[in-house]
Design a protein around this motif. Sequence first.
Motif, mmCIF file in Angstrom:
data_model
loop_
_atom_site.group_PDB
_atom_site.id
_atom_site.type_symbol
_atom_site.label_atom_id
_atom_site.label_comp_id
_atom_site.label_asym_id
_atom_site.label_seq_id
_atom_site.Cartn_x
_atom_site.Cartn_y
_atom_site.Cartn_z
ATOM 1 N N ARG A 64 0.849 -1.207 -0.016
ATOM 2 C CA ARG A 64 0.151 0.067 -0.204
ATOM 3 C C ARG A 64 0.845 1.330 0.081
ATOM 4 N NH1 ARG A 64 -4.923 -0.247 -1.346
ATOM 5 N NH2 ARG A 64 -6.036 1.049 0.204
ATOM 6 N N MET A 65 1.881 1.366 0.786
ATOM 7 C CA MET A 65 2.891 2.452 0.705
ATOM 8 C C MET A 65 3.440 2.426 -0.632
ATOM 9 S SD MET A 65 4.673 2.512 4.502
ATOM 10 C CE MET A 65 3.657 2.216 5.886
ATOM 11 N N ALA A 66 3.851 1.618 -1.389
ATOM 12 C CA ALA A 66 4.381 1.621 -2.562
ATOM 13 C C ALA A 66 3.463 2.147 -3.582
ATOM 14 C CB ALA A 66 4.828 -0.028 -3.188
ATOM 15 N N GLN A 67 2.006 1.914 -3.284
ATOM 16 C CA GLN A 67 1.152 2.447 -4.327
ATOM 17 C C GLN A 67 0.979 4.030 -4.085
ATOM 18 O OE1 GLN A 67 -2.426 0.285 -3.310
ATOM 19 N NE2 GLN A 67 -1.692 -1.511 -4.057
ATOM 20 N N LEU A 68 1.311 4.456 -2.839
ATOM 21 C CA LEU A 68 1.161 5.892 -2.592
ATOM 22 C C LEU A 68 2.403 6.392 -3.159
ATOM 23 C CD1 LEU A 68 0.030 5.840 1.354
ATOM 24 C CD2 LEU A 68 -0.994 6.825 -0.628
ATOM 25 N N ALA A 69 3.631 5.942 -2.995
ATOM 26 C CA ALA A 69 4.863 6.311 -3.670
ATOM 27 C C ALA A 69 4.470 6.578 -5.280
ATOM 28 C CB ALA A 69 6.091 5.396 -3.468
ATOM 29 N N THR A 70 3.954 5.395 -5.730
ATOM 30 C CA THR A 70 3.966 5.385 -7.168
ATOM 31 C C THR A 70 2.880 6.491 -7.620
ATOM 32 O OG1 THR A 70 4.204 3.184 -7.649
ATOM 33 C CG2 THR A 70 2.827 4.223 -9.093
ATOM 34 N N ALA A 71 1.649 6.914 -6.728
ATOM 35 C CA ALA A 71 1.027 7.831 -7.110
ATOM 36 C C ALA A 71 1.664 9.354 -7.159
ATOM 37 C CB ALA A 71 -0.139 7.983 -5.993
ATOM 38 N N LEU A 72 2.743 9.475 -6.114
ATOM 39 C CA LEU A 72 3.360 10.755 -6.213
ATOM 40 C C LEU A 72 4.672 10.689 -7.153
ATOM 41 C CD1 LEU A 72 3.354 11.091 -2.164
ATOM 42 C CD2 LEU A 72 2.135 12.136 -4.059
ATOM 43 N N ASN A 73 4.796 9.713 -7.839
ATOM 44 C CA ASN A 73 6.022 9.622 -8.997
ATOM 45 C C ASN A 73 7.507 9.375 -8.186
ATOM 46 O OD1 ASN A 73 4.112 9.719 -11.213
ATOM 47 N ND2 ASN A 73 3.965 12.049 -10.898
ATOM 48 N N ASN A 91 8.702 -3.005 -4.295
ATOM 49 C CA ASN A 91 7.842 -2.218 -3.162
ATOM 50 C C ASN A 91 8.397 -1.978 -2.160
ATOM 51 O OD1 ASN A 91 5.494 -2.604 -5.157
ATOM 52 N ND2 ASN A 91 4.608 -4.363 -4.061
ATOM 53 N N ALA A 92 9.365 -2.902 -1.514
ATOM 54 C CA ALA A 92 9.983 -2.387 -0.293
ATOM 55 C C ALA A 92 10.772 -1.023 -0.587
ATOM 56 C CB ALA A 92 11.024 -3.390 -0.012
ATOM 57 N N VAL A 93 11.297 -0.893 -1.709
ATOM 58 C CA VAL A 93 12.211 0.422 -1.734
ATOM 59 C C VAL A 93 11.223 1.619 -1.938
ATOM 60 C CG1 VAL A 93 13.513 1.495 -3.665
ATOM 61 C CG2 VAL A 93 14.057 -0.738 -3.027
ATOM 62 N N LEU A 94 9.985 1.275 -2.687
ATOM 63 C CA LEU A 94 9.013 2.192 -3.052
ATOM 64 C C LEU A 94 8.370 2.783 -1.557
ATOM 65 C CD1 LEU A 94 7.376 0.941 -6.187
ATOM 66 C CD2 LEU A 94 8.667 3.197 -5.957
ATOM 67 N N ALA A 95 8.110 1.903 -0.761
ATOM 68 C CA ALA A 95 7.617 2.050 0.432
ATOM 69 C C ALA A 95 8.420 3.030 1.079
ATOM 70 C CB ALA A 95 7.259 0.560 1.355
ATOM 71 N N GLN A 96 9.846 2.496 1.169
ATOM 72 C CA GLN A 96 10.679 3.475 2.051
ATOM 73 C C GLN A 96 10.912 5.070 1.413
ATOM 74 O OE1 GLN A 96 12.417 2.394 5.029
ATOM 75 N NE2 GLN A 96 12.756 4.715 4.977
ATOM 76 N N LYS A 97 10.781 4.940 0.284
ATOM 77 C CA LYS A 97 10.707 6.384 -0.558
ATOM 78 C C LYS A 97 9.569 7.160 -0.186
ATOM 79 C CE LYS A 97 13.967 5.367 -4.338
ATOM 80 N NZ LYS A 97 13.987 5.239 -5.911
ATOM 81 N N PHE A 98 8.285 6.348 0.271
ATOM 82 C CA PHE A 98 7.198 7.168 0.649
ATOM 83 C C PHE A 98 7.583 7.697 2.188
ATOM 84 C CE2 PHE A 98 3.136 7.357 3.052
ATOM 85 C CZ PHE A 98 2.603 8.287 2.190
ATOM 86 N N GLY A 120 10.442 7.291 -7.010
ATOM 87 C CA GLY A 120 11.178 6.019 -7.466
ATOM 88 C C GLY A 120 11.136 5.737 -8.744
ATOM 89 N N SER A 121 11.320 4.593 -9.621
ATOM 90 C CA SER A 121 11.353 4.181 -10.417
ATOM 91 C C SER A 121 10.610 2.922 -11.117
ATOM 92 C CB SER A 121 12.820 4.108 -11.242
ATOM 93 O OG SER A 121 13.522 3.052 -10.565
ATOM 94 N N PRO A 122 10.208 2.691 -12.181
ATOM 95 C CA PRO A 122 9.401 1.427 -12.308
ATOM 96 C C PRO A 122 10.250 0.160 -12.071
ATOM 97 C CG PRO A 122 9.246 2.604 -14.289
ATOM 98 C CD PRO A 122 10.192 3.562 -13.607
ATOM 99 N N SER A 123 11.454 0.037 -11.998
ATOM 100 C CA SER A 123 12.219 -1.008 -11.485
ATOM 101 C C SER A 123 12.346 -1.220 -9.934
ATOM 102 C CB SER A 123 13.546 -0.947 -12.111
ATOM 103 O OG SER A 123 14.226 0.023 -11.647
ATOM 104 N N ASP A 124 11.775 -0.114 -9.076
ATOM 105 C CA ASP A 124 12.168 -0.410 -7.775
ATOM 106 C C ASP A 124 11.083 -1.395 -7.274
ATOM 107 O OD1 ASP A 124 13.956 1.744 -7.510
ATOM 108 O OD2 ASP A 124 12.346 3.311 -7.220
#
Length: 401
Positions: free
Chosen positions: A317-326, A334-341, A328-332
Amino acid sequence: MFTIQTLFYKFIMFVTGLMIKIIPQPKPTVYAGPDSSLQLCKNIAQLGHSRVLIVTDAMLHKMGLLDSAKALFAQSGIEVSVYDGVEPNPTFAQVYEGLEMVKANQCDAILAFGGGSSIDAAKLISLAATNKKSPEQLVGYFKAKTPGLPLFAVPTTAGTGSEVSLAAVVSDPATHEKGIIADPKTVPVAAALDPNIMLGLPPAITAATGIDALTHAVEAYLSTLATDESDAYALASVKLTFKNLKLAYDDGSNVEAREGMAVASFYAALAFNKAALGYVHGIAHQFGGHYNTPHGLANAIVLPHILEFLKDASQDRMAQLATALNLGSPSDSNAVLAQKFIDAVRELNTYLSIPETLDSLKTSDIPAIAKAALKESHYSYPVPKYMNQKQCEALVHKMAG
């Protein structure tokens, strides 16, 4: 034992989810845009009300922000009384004072004009005026048997979403407890999202209330009761907040940014009406009860810590929030995206000069704060991961100055 308790809490949340689906959730008529507050006042006059109590705080009254509304009411032949005794984290004593003014002036409607504290106080004044129960007896779920006095709201901050939420929170200074009044009857008849009213907000209040809105949206999105509808509101709110909050903080006269934040706050409240909140509010409410910490600031301090605690359970879910905010990158992953959020939230707090700790927090209070926070959270919020007393105390210790 903790596993058995967890199953019990999950059962309570299952029942809560059924109730949310069954019980109708009214929405106020919304006026939005510059000077929409005056359109709301005209609506009050058109509905035939003749004696209106305005519930607000002393600072807004002294600043003259009520003058235009009072003048419009006077032109319409409406008698106006003003209760301006509301303070941050409103108390039952303040509710009683407002209630006495309703009775003394035979008011037939209430206009809440202020932040979440004023709107929450006005909600309870409204219900207590028509129900044969004391304000304290209205604490809990669905305690009001009859609708309150017609209630209207002009939020002067963009954060609480009280103008559309199904609840109000009032404090008991003696016990440090927060009384939560949850009932669809608390929802105002109409509300105005007027950015002109918010132009004079100091940066610190803009920041804290803005993160309050973000917290509502994020907790609703991470909730186990989240739905497609609540997700849509939450995602819109998160994106609007990240787009507009820094702009409103840097330039308080930016009308577009102020309106964007007002809408973000409104959407966030619609989201948590459907999906509820979480541990951030459970802990933040205790800070407010013990130290009178403004609610938005308390949420802002607590939010990053809870996100770290929930990271493993809510990674997708946090990864989805990160994606919504653009982020990270497509290759990241979910763990990386969650931390970026989480990092983006921390960066936003830093930009807004939100402190990482609460100076007033006493380590001797932490066990009681943790106990009360867990009681509120486990019986009220559909959290994605449960913590115990020891975990909660350790987490709160991180926020001690």
